[in-house]
Design an enzyme around this catalytic site. Structure first.
Site, PDB file in Angstrom:
ATOM      1  N   ARG A 145       0.771  -1.357   0.145  1.00  0.00           N
ATOM      2  CA  ARG A 145      -0.056  -0.018  -0.073  1.00  0.00           C
ATOM      3  C   ARG A 145       0.748   1.135   0.045  1.00  0.00           C
ATOM      4  NH1 ARG A 145      -2.609  -4.164   0.987  1.00  0.00           N
ATOM      5  NH2 ARG A 145      -4.800  -4.475   0.408  1.00  0.00           N
ATOM      6  N   TYR A 163     -26.669  -1.300 -18.891  1.00  0.00           N
ATOM      7  CA  TYR A 163     -27.439  -2.633 -18.427  1.00  0.00           C
ATOM      8  C   TYR A 163     -28.789  -3.047 -18.975  1.00  0.00           C
ATOM      9  CZ  TYR A 163     -23.072  -3.142 -15.709  1.00  0.00           C
ATOM     10  OH  TYR A 163     -21.752  -3.149 -15.285  1.00  0.00           O
ATOM     11  N   HIS A 177      -1.161  -8.114 -14.186  1.00  0.00           N
ATOM     12  CA  HIS A 177      -2.612  -8.407 -14.056  1.00  0.00           C
ATOM     13  C   HIS A 177      -2.852  -8.986 -15.109  1.00  0.00           C
ATOM     14  CE1 HIS A 177      -6.311  -8.277 -11.557  1.00  0.00           C
ATOM     15  NE2 HIS A 177      -7.002  -8.302 -12.629  1.00  0.00           N
ATOM     16  N   ALA A 178      -3.550 -10.350 -14.961  1.00  0.00           N
ATOM     17  CA  ALA A 178      -4.147 -10.980 -15.953  1.00  0.00           C
ATOM     18  C   ALA A 178      -5.037 -10.520 -17.009  1.00  0.00           C
ATOM     19  CB  ALA A 178      -4.761 -12.419 -15.546  1.00  0.00           C
ATOM     20  N   HIS A 219     -10.430 -18.534 -16.810  1.00  0.00           N
ATOM     21  CA  HIS A 219     -11.090 -17.361 -16.783  1.00  0.00           C
ATOM     22  C   HIS A 219     -10.846 -16.543 -18.042  1.00  0.00           C
ATOM     23  CE1 HIS A 219     -12.756 -13.538 -14.950  1.00  0.00           C
ATOM     24  NE2 HIS A 219     -11.857 -13.061 -15.738  1.00  0.00           N
ATOM     25  N   GLU A 220      -9.512 -16.464 -18.030  1.00  0.00           N
ATOM     26  CA  GLU A 220      -8.875 -15.565 -19.437  1.00  0.00           C
ATOM     27  C   GLU A 220      -9.259 -16.251 -20.678  1.00  0.00           C
ATOM     28  OE1 GLU A 220      -8.183 -12.659 -18.816  1.00  0.00           O
ATOM     29  OE2 GLU A 220      -7.698 -12.929 -16.605  1.00  0.00           O
ATOM     30  N   HIS A 249     -12.768 -15.352 -21.822  1.00  0.00           N
ATOM     31  CA  HIS A 249     -12.719 -14.009 -22.486  1.00  0.00           C
ATOM     32  C   HIS A 249     -12.274 -14.501 -24.131  1.00  0.00           C
ATOM     33  CE1 HIS A 249     -13.377 -11.474 -19.203  1.00  0.00           C
ATOM     34  NE2 HIS A 249     -12.096 -11.796 -18.770  1.00  0.00           N
ATOM     35  N   GLU A 297     -17.062 -11.596 -17.826  1.00  0.00           N
ATOM     36  CA  GLU A 297     -16.266 -12.264 -16.790  1.00  0.00           C
ATOM     37  C   GLU A 297     -16.684 -13.626 -16.238  1.00  0.00           C
ATOM     38  OE1 GLU A 297     -13.713 -10.809 -15.995  1.00  0.00           O
ATOM     39  OE2 GLU A 297     -13.953  -8.923 -16.889  1.00  0.00           O
ATOM     40  N   TRP A 357     -13.431   4.168   1.921  1.00  0.00           N
ATOM     41  CA  TRP A 357     -13.010   2.829   1.647  1.00  0.00           C
ATOM     42  C   TRP A 357     -13.241   1.819   2.609  1.00  0.00           C
ATOM     43  CZ3 TRP A 357     -12.085  -0.095  -2.922  1.00  0.00           C
ATOM     44  CH2 TRP A 357     -11.088  -0.951  -2.678  1.00  0.00           C
ATOM     45  N   ARG A 384     -15.558  -1.469   3.114  1.00  0.00           N
ATOM     46  CA  ARG A 384     -14.854  -2.744   3.565  1.00  0.00           C
ATOM     47  C   ARG A 384     -15.175  -3.503   4.739  1.00  0.00           C
ATOM     48  NH1 ARG A 384     -10.755  -5.524   0.783  1.00  0.00           N
ATOM     49  NH2 ARG A 384      -8.824  -4.862   1.858  1.00  0.00           N
ATOM     50  N   HIS A 416      -7.772  -2.545 -10.423  1.00  0.00           N
ATOM     51  CA  HIS A 416      -8.837  -1.879 -11.094  1.00  0.00           C
ATOM     52  C   HIS A 416      -9.169  -0.453 -10.945  1.00  0.00           C
ATOM     53  CE1 HIS A 416      -9.177  -6.147 -11.230  1.00  0.00           C
ATOM     54  NE2 HIS A 416      -9.986  -6.187 -12.189  1.00  0.00           N
ATOM     55  N   ARG A 449     -18.961  -5.866 -12.741  1.00  0.00           N
ATOM     56  CA  ARG A 449     -18.938  -7.050 -13.704  1.00  0.00           C
ATOM     57  C   ARG A 449     -18.560  -8.110 -12.982  1.00  0.00           C
ATOM     58  NH1 ARG A 449     -14.558  -4.648 -17.768  1.00  0.00           N
ATOM     59  NH2 ARG A 449     -16.319  -3.235 -17.330  1.00  0.00           N
ATOM     60  N   TYR A 450     -17.556  -8.106 -11.885  1.00  0.00           N
ATOM     61  CA  TYR A 450     -17.422  -9.440 -11.223  1.00  0.00           C
ATOM     62  C   TYR A 450     -18.260  -9.709 -10.333  1.00  0.00           C
ATOM     63  CZ  TYR A 450     -12.811  -7.824 -13.080  1.00  0.00           C
ATOM     64  OH  TYR A 450     -11.947  -7.363 -14.365  1.00  0.00           O
TER      65      TYR A 450
HETATM   66  O1  X8Z Z   1      -9.111  -8.808 -12.589  1.00  0.00           O
HETATM   67  C1  X8Z Z   1      -9.685 -10.023 -12.627  1.00  0.00           C
HETATM   68  C2  X8Z Z   1      -9.322 -11.147 -14.019  1.00  0.00           C
HETATM   69  C3  X8Z Z   1      -9.079 -10.362 -15.213  1.00  0.00           C
HETATM   70  S1  X8Z Z   1     -10.636  -9.656 -15.928  1.00  0.00           S
HETATM   71  C4  X8Z Z   1      -8.016 -11.890 -13.657  1.00  0.00           C
HETATM   72  N1  X8Z Z   1     -10.412 -10.447 -11.946  1.00  0.00           N
HETATM   73  C5  X8Z Z   1     -11.150  -9.757 -10.725  1.00  0.00           C
HETATM   74  C6  X8Z Z   1      -9.768  -9.540  -9.771  1.00  0.00           C
HETATM   75  O2  X8Z Z   1      -8.645 -10.073  -9.981  1.00  0.00           O
HETATM   76  O3  X8Z Z   1      -9.834  -8.633  -8.845  1.00  0.00           O
HETATM   77  C7  X8Z Z   1     -11.301 -11.980 -11.798  1.00  0.00           C
HETATM   78  C8  X8Z Z   1     -12.011 -11.854 -10.532  1.00  0.00           C
HETATM   79  C9  X8Z Z   1     -11.880 -10.510  -9.959  1.00  0.00           C
HETATM   80 ZN    ZN Z   2     -11.537 -11.035 -16.574  1.00  0.00          ZN
END
Ligand code: X8Z
Ligand code: ZN
Length: 620
Positions: free
Chosen positions: A194, A231, A361-362, A391-392, A395, A419, A491, A495, A519, A528-529
């Protein structure tokens, strides 16, 4: 990441470009010169459906080019972060955003023109698709694009040097937080990461001002209202919809929280984990306490542990990064989807490079809206990342399924769908499936299922309030309800309220903890998640029914089932051509999201948790 154009909800901006996960948007705008069509439309008094058609045709042509150019710049930047690539990406994003704003303004001119339903949908998509709209002033659009690139770089380059003098990446810290059970070490890592975000705060404040100005110039109250308008329902109803779904899941979350807190109290002491307060956020096996699967060993039900650990099994069977991705691809091809193209293997990034900064980040990318699909991910050889790979690829297979739609519709039905797809497939990674592909030798007896459900609940149920609160925070920030001086306080209030987790130490005055979550600096909407976690259980249930499954739903795997694959593809290939409710209906039979599927899935665990929690003081 920065933005991509995305005009459309996800990636689309112009469509599609960006990676589904990354979606960014365009940012700003620059003084947007009038396009020929603009000039034309603004001078004619009476626009017609024919004008709309001409406008949409021209935009579609431009979008394809803009997206391709934008995606390439963004891909290079994210794979090779330098000042130069940041400048190129920022310029490309600026261009995209400006185009997006221009299209939105133009599209609005048809608001009172009689057009076909299909034209109206396309025009609406153009009006709503930017994630970060810029004000219509060149200087400001350039500033917004630069801020986006800076924030992305700050996150992507972030490291922490420990008191012992070791410099760690987020990946290193993530791995340690997954396995360390040392309170102080966990605390140091949690605090250390942080430290990257206080310098983001002023940039974030300015970015919010600029993007709000952009959203307002397009007729929205603020940026949050614009995000909520995506939406196929009134924006106000969307917020209510999220609350409704959360209310359905909350009793199960509360029981999971209660049980986990009591087990953590046994492990770390009730002085460290008070049994009437939120759980300290560094003890849950994850940097953001967003999913708790890594502390399964601390909370494993007695006599119900299934007896295998996927991370260990992957190691035992010599799975490297490529073999993990091939394994995930094989699931999709078993359903009848075509194999990934050769270029996927040549162009994707699977391993963290040793010699340069990348955004780890994926994410999944569709560079040309056709076949140039890729992932970018610093894969760790763990069961957790095995699920993220699915997950990827979800997409990527979605992107390929809708590639024949008009560019406006090359997107998921709503952003939750994008997602949810890979996660839906990953719900089929059951013991039976793992045995079938040779990763485990024996299928644990049904008497061990509470252990399997516990592991899954730590991933999925634990995530849900986090999935909700990230945008609750942003919506308040964007609307001005929360002022910059209260960003961090707000925040932590959220939480505590939703997740029942708390900062383990008082936060410094300059802390900007939301910025330490990818994000937020990347400006990827997060609801979205939350949606995806509800949807994936409905999709799983529907696919299992189609596959003729007779096992309990948590034991169902649709592996190899072509019928299920076909049904899934029918929904995917629709893209966003129809309101998401129609796509939802195609697979689930329902036009409304509902948490019953996830609740039914975990019903045996919920019963077990209630039993365990008897006599405990739950709540936070
Ligand atoms: O960011 C993601 C994916 C890529 S769209 C790996 N996710 C969120 C995160 O990591 O915070 C998947 C679950 C939630
Ligand atoms: Zn994703």
């Amino acid at each position: 990441m920065k933005n991509q154009l995305k005009l459309t909800a996800i990636a689309l901006l112009v469509t599609t470009t960006l990676s589904a996960c990354n979606q960014e948007q365009t940012q700003s705008t620059t003084r947007v010169e009038k396009t020929p069509s603009q000039t034309e439309t603004s001078t004619s008094t009476q626009l017609t459906a024919q004008d709309a058609e001409a406008f949409l045709t021209k935009v579609a042509e431009d979008l394809v080019k803009l997206n391709l150019e934008g995606s390439r710049a963004e891909w290079i930047y994210q794979n090779f972060i330098t000042d130069d690539t940041a400048a190129l990406s920022s310029a490309a994003n600026q261009k995209l955003t400006e185009a997006g704003v221009r299209y939105a303004v133009e599209a609005a001119k048809f608001d009172n023109v009689e057009v076909s339903a299909d034209q109206r949908r396309k025009l609406n998509i153009l009006k709503q698709s930017l994630v970060m709209p810029a004000p219509q002033e060149t200087k400001k659009s350039a500033e917004l694009a630069e801020i986006g690139a800076k924030l992305g770089s700050m996150y992507g380059k972030g490291t922490y040097t420990t008191k012992a003098g070791e410099t760690l990446s987020l990946g290193d810290m993530t791995a340690r937080m997954a396995t360390s059970r040392n309170y102080d070490e966990l605390l140091e890592l949690w605090q250390g990461w942080r430290e990257i975000s206080p310098p983001m705060k002023d940039l974030y404040v300015r970015q919010t001002e600029l993007a709000n100005e952009g959203a307002q110039s397009l007729g929205y109250k603020d940026l949050g209202a614009m995000w909520r308008s995506n939406y196929d329902m009134p924006a106000e109803d969307f917020a209510k919809e999220l609350d409704r779904l959360w209310t359905q899941v909350k009793p199960l979350y509360d029981d999971l929280h209660c049980y986990v807190r009591s087990e953590l109290g046994k492990k770390y002491g009730e002085d460290k984990v008070p049994q009437d307060k939120p759980i300290p956020a560094h003890l849950l096996g994850n940097m953001w306490a967003q999913s708790w699967g890594n502390i399964y060993d601390l909370v494993a039900p007695e006599n119900a542990d299934p007896g295998y650990d996927l991370t260990q099994q992957l190691a035992k069977h010599n799975y490297d990064e490529i073999k993990m991705v091939k394994g995930a691809e094989n699931f999709f091809t078993s359903l009848g989807f075509d194999a990934l193209p050769e270029t996927f293997w040549q162009r994707s990034l699977f391993k963290k490079p040793a010699d340069r900064d990348v955004i780890c980040h994926a994410s999944a990318w569709d560079i040309d809206s056709q076949d140039d699909i890729r992932i970018k991910m610093c894969i760790q050889k763990t069961g957790e990342d095995f699920a993220v790979i699915h997950h990827e690829l979800g997409h990527n297979f979605y992107q390929r399924a809708y590639k024949n739609q008009p560019v406006f519709y090359q997107n998921s039905a709503n952003d939750g769908f994008h997602e949810a797809i890979g996660d839906t497939i990953a719900l089929s990674i059951t013991p039976k499936y793992l045995k079938e592909i040779g990763l485990i030798d024996t299928i644990p007896d049904e008497s061990k299922d509470i252990g399997l459900l516990m592991k899954m609940a730590l991933e999925k149920i634990a995530f849900i309030p986090f999935g909700l609160l990230v945008d609750q925070w942003r919506w308040k920030v964007f609307s001005g309800e929360v002022k910059p001086e209260d960003y961090n306080k707000a925040w932590w209030e959220l939480r505590e309220k939703y997740q029942g987790v708390t900062a383990p130490v008082a936060r410094p005055n300059d802390a900007f903890d939301p910025g330490a979550k990818y994000h937020v600096p990347a400006n990827t909407p997060y609801s979205r998640y939350f949606l995806a976690h509800i949807q994936q259980f409905e999709f799983h249930r529907a696919l299992c029914e189609i596959a003729g499954n007779t096992d309990p739903i948590h034991r169902c795997s649709i592996y190899n089932n072509k019928e299920a694959g076909k049904a899934l593809n029918t929904m995917l290939e629709m893209g966003s051509s129809q309101p998401w409710q129609q796509a939802y209906k195609v697979l689930t039979g329902n036009e409304q999201m509902d948490a019953t599927a996830i609740l039914d899935y975990f019903a045996p665990l919920h019963k077990w948790l209630k039993e365990k929690n008897k006599g405990k003081q739950c709540g936070f």
